[in-house]
Design a protein around this motif. Sequence first.
Motif, mmCIF file in Angstrom:
data_model
loop_
_atom_site.group_PDB
_atom_site.id
_atom_site.type_symbol
_atom_site.label_atom_id
_atom_site.label_comp_id
_atom_site.label_asym_id
_atom_site.label_seq_id
_atom_site.Cartn_x
_atom_site.Cartn_y
_atom_site.Cartn_z
ATOM 1 N N THR A 99 -14.732 9.171 -14.489
ATOM 2 C CA THR A 99 -13.968 10.203 -13.783
ATOM 3 C C THR A 99 -12.621 9.735 -13.264
ATOM 4 O OG1 THR A 99 -14.984 9.695 -11.654
ATOM 5 C CG2 THR A 99 -16.081 11.338 -13.024
ATOM 6 N N GLY A 100 -12.400 8.451 -13.178
ATOM 7 C CA GLY A 100 -11.160 7.947 -12.606
ATOM 8 C C GLY A 100 -11.243 7.933 -11.088
ATOM 9 N N GLU A 101 -10.183 7.492 -10.478
ATOM 10 C CA GLU A 101 -10.126 7.440 -9.022
ATOM 11 C C GLU A 101 -8.957 8.271 -8.535
ATOM 12 O OE1 GLU A 101 -9.866 3.128 -8.552
ATOM 13 O OE2 GLU A 101 -11.813 3.210 -7.563
ATOM 14 N N PRO A 102 -9.080 8.809 -7.337
ATOM 15 C CA PRO A 102 -7.935 9.532 -6.795
ATOM 16 C C PRO A 102 -6.787 8.568 -6.493
ATOM 17 C CG PRO A 102 -9.719 9.408 -5.183
ATOM 18 C CD PRO A 102 -10.234 8.816 -6.449
ATOM 19 N N ALA A 103 -5.595 9.080 -6.563
ATOM 20 C CA ALA A 103 -4.406 8.271 -6.298
ATOM 21 C C ALA A 103 -3.523 9.024 -5.313
ATOM 22 C CB ALA A 103 -3.647 8.004 -7.590
ATOM 23 N N LEU A 104 -2.859 8.306 -4.489
ATOM 24 C CA LEU A 104 -1.959 8.898 -3.513
ATOM 25 C C LEU A 104 -0.576 9.029 -4.147
ATOM 26 C CD1 LEU A 104 -2.165 9.793 -0.583
ATOM 27 C CD2 LEU A 104 -1.439 7.519 0.090
ATOM 28 N N LEU A 105 -0.041 10.257 -4.202
ATOM 29 C CA LEU A 105 1.266 10.491 -4.821
ATOM 30 C C LEU A 105 2.343 10.816 -3.800
ATOM 31 C CD1 LEU A 105 0.236 12.657 -7.900
ATOM 32 C CD2 LEU A 105 0.507 10.181 -7.737
ATOM 33 N N LEU A 106 1.929 11.321 -2.663
ATOM 34 C CA LEU A 106 2.857 11.669 -1.591
ATOM 35 C C LEU A 106 2.177 11.260 -0.292
ATOM 36 C CD1 LEU A 106 5.028 14.735 -1.342
ATOM 37 C CD2 LEU A 106 3.612 14.229 0.599
ATOM 38 N N TYR A 107 2.906 10.541 0.553
ATOM 39 C CA TYR A 107 2.318 10.076 1.803
ATOM 40 C C TYR A 107 3.316 10.274 2.936
ATOM 41 C CZ TYR A 107 -0.049 7.007 5.114
ATOM 42 O OH TYR A 107 -0.691 6.509 6.215
ATOM 43 N N ARG A 108 2.883 11.044 3.922
ATOM 44 C CA ARG A 108 3.701 11.356 5.101
ATOM 45 C C ARG A 108 5.096 11.852 4.722
ATOM 46 N NH1 ARG A 108 1.538 6.833 9.377
ATOM 47 N NH2 ARG A 108 -0.516 7.788 9.523
ATOM 48 N N GLY A 109 5.107 12.771 3.766
ATOM 49 C CA GLY A 109 6.345 13.420 3.369
ATOM 50 C C GLY A 109 7.147 12.692 2.317
ATOM 51 N N GLY A 110 6.770 11.479 1.982
ATOM 52 C CA GLY A 110 7.530 10.693 1.011
ATOM 53 C C GLY A 110 6.819 10.596 -0.329
ATOM 54 N N ILE A 111 7.553 10.880 -1.383
ATOM 55 C CA ILE A 111 6.991 10.783 -2.733
ATOM 56 C C ILE A 111 6.931 9.317 -3.131
ATOM 57 C CG2 ILE A 111 7.406 11.331 -5.162
ATOM 58 C CD1 ILE A 111 8.637 13.963 -4.258
ATOM 59 N N LEU A 112 5.797 8.894 -3.678
ATOM 60 C CA LEU A 112 5.595 7.512 -4.113
ATOM 61 C C LEU A 112 5.887 7.423 -5.612
ATOM 62 C CD1 LEU A 112 2.284 6.966 -2.141
ATOM 63 C CD2 LEU A 112 4.616 6.417 -1.421
ATOM 64 N N ASP A 113 7.115 7.016 -5.925
ATOM 65 C CA ASP A 113 7.605 7.049 -7.307
ATOM 66 C C ASP A 113 6.769 6.199 -8.260
ATOM 67 O OD1 ASP A 113 9.765 8.839 -6.896
ATOM 68 O OD2 ASP A 113 10.925 7.204 -5.996
ATOM 69 N N ASP A 114 6.359 5.008 -7.840
ATOM 70 C CA ASP A 114 5.546 4.161 -8.724
ATOM 71 C C ASP A 114 4.213 4.832 -9.062
ATOM 72 O OD1 ASP A 114 7.517 2.239 -8.718
ATOM 73 O OD2 ASP A 114 6.573 1.026 -7.145
ATOM 74 N N ALA A 115 3.617 5.487 -8.078
ATOM 75 C CA ALA A 115 2.349 6.182 -8.309
ATOM 76 C C ALA A 115 2.553 7.364 -9.257
ATOM 77 C CB ALA A 115 1.755 6.650 -6.988
ATOM 78 N N LEU A 116 3.687 8.051 -9.141
ATOM 79 C CA LEU A 116 3.984 9.163 -10.056
ATOM 80 C C LEU A 116 4.040 8.666 -11.497
ATOM 81 C CD1 LEU A 116 6.758 11.298 -8.312
ATOM 82 C CD2 LEU A 116 4.323 11.736 -8.420
#
Length: 176
Positions: A99-116
């Motif tokens: 199933t994969g794992e969840p990933a954080l793409l946006l944290y406290r209003g900031g987009i996480l470019d590497d995760a994207l």
Amino acid sequence: MDFSLFDSWSPLLRVVISGLGAYGCLIFFLRIAGKRVLAKMNAFDLVITVSLGSTLASITLSQDVALSQGVLAPALLIGLQFVITWSSVRVAWLRRFVTGEPALLLYRGGILDDALLRQRVTKDEIHAAVRSSCIHALDTVEALVPETGGSFSVVPRGEKNRSPSLGKIKTPNPRF
């Protein structure tokens, strides 16, 4: 070029009989297997669902597939899906693999470019997910996580809205 709309009743009767038999067996197998088979909870479940539909079509329309073979195919697919889901509930590495794992793409209003980049998600998709949650500004979002089923979970900021499951996701120390 041979173009005919009707040759005889025999092929039509075969489609009706094999379709009814295959459909009845499929319903029986699905009732035994439970609701998880068609839940489309993740990509694996979706593949099983599409495979079942394709198998039913092949059984019904192909003269090369006997009804007994056609009944065995969905039984095998449902059985394999049962074994994999039963095992993945009990074995963590198998669950992560399937199933994969969840990933954080946006944290406290900031987009996480590497995760994207790792998740192959665009900023436009992030903005669309936030808008579809009736939130109009990224800085009012605590976190955005792509779920294993393909949807996005948007967690608004604020103590009342904080999700206890967010703690299971590794939250990076973003630079803002």
